[in-house]
Design a protein around this motif. Structure first.
Motif: not given
Length: 309
Positions: A272-282, A302-307
């Motif tokens: 819980i509280g971890s963060t990061g970035t994820i990329s997505s390609t079509v 590219t977008f960021s995430y938070t748990v």
């Protein structure tokens, strides 16, 4: 008539009969093309999301015995234009180097001399033009699963009726061979704990499509951390997902823009509280082979995430 003359007369008649019998075949020979094939003209009329039209073809079985192994083979005049056949039958697809498909569909069993007529439906996903157009290169034939091609191969064209209603003096139709897509996404996604202890988040995405390149699976891949996956989209893609999903909504048309949420799942031991970035390609797939895009740079976000707890 004396006895010798009478005997010679009988022998001559018998010899003539033998000659006639020898000249006649013991059974009827199979024709060179056991299946006779004819078809109507294919005209594609302006319709919603492009052009649609039908073409009928008629098959006559000229063989001397019943044949349960006949199929029709269609090479579509433009990529992604063949739509359906008028009977409930399995169809197989091969994809050519020029992106056009060759489709084989089974037909019912034919008795000697039997004739049947079928209807093929076509849908070309290209914007309607004022002037008529023509696409060449369509082909039609009847194939025996054992003997191979058993009809003459018929060439046919697809004539696109212009918005002005005309068919005369069509210009050549030129289809796009590369896609032109643009993917955008929300700036971040928050994953929230679910009743089973795992985490789920949703990321709004928008995909814009330009041009008339063929498509049968526009895949939105997501590079998630190990143990994470994408269970589906909303609205649902109605297809298996794991490291991404097919964009929902089916076949794409020039100028179309669709928005949907990509669902992202994380296991219950995620911190819980971890963060990061994820990329997505079509990526546009056609026959399980990727089609290159005009501007690949706008196919990845590219977008960021938070748990969250």
């Amino acid at each position: 008539m004396n006895l010798n003359l009478k005997r010679l007369s009988v022998l001559a008649a018998a010899g003539a009969a033998l000659l006639v019998a020898a000249a006649s075949p013991a059974q009827a020979e199979e024709p060179l093309y056991p299946a006779a094939l004819t078809h109507t003209r294919l005209v594609l009329d302006p319709a919603e999301r492009g052009y649609t039209g039908t073409m009928q073809f008629t098959v006559t079985h000229r063989g001397t015995t019943a044949n349960p192994n006949l199929s029709v083979v269609i090479e579509e005049p433009t990529a992604h234009s063949w739509d359906s056949i008028s009977i409930d039958t399995p169809c197989m697809f091969n994809y050519g180097e020029d992106q056009r498909r060759t489709i084989g569909c089974g037909l019912e069993s034919f008795e000697p001399g039997q004739t049947r007529t079928y209807t093929l439906t076509f849908h070309a996903y290209t914007p309607v033009q004022t002037v008529p157009m023509v696409a060449t290169g369509g082909r039609l034939s009847i194939v025996d699963g054992i003997a191979g091609t058993v009809s003459k191969v018929r060439d046919f064209n697809a004539t696109f009726r212009g918005a002005n209603g005309k068919l005369k003096d069509p210009v050549p139709y030129v289809q796009d061979t590369q896609t032109d897509m643009t993917l955008t996404a929300g700036g971040s996604v928050t994953l929230v704990r679910q009743a089973d202890g795992s985490f789920l988040g949703r990321l709004p995405m928008t995909l814009a499509w330009h041009g008339d390149a063929p498509n049968n699976e526009v895949w939105v891949g997501v590079d998630v951390p190990a143990g994470w996956y994408t269970p589906d989209t909303e609205p649902s893609a109605n297809a298996p997902c794991w490291t991404g999903c097919s964009a929902p909504g089916g076949d794409w048309f020039d100028g179309e823009v669709r928005s949907f949420d990509m669902l992202i799942h994380a296991p219950e031991d995620t911190v819980i509280g971890s963060t990061g970035t994820i990329s997505s390609t079509v990526q546009n797939g056609w026959g399980f082979t990727p089609i290159t895009d005009v501007t690949p740079a706008d196919n990845t976000v590219t977008f960021s995430y938070t748990v969250a707890g």
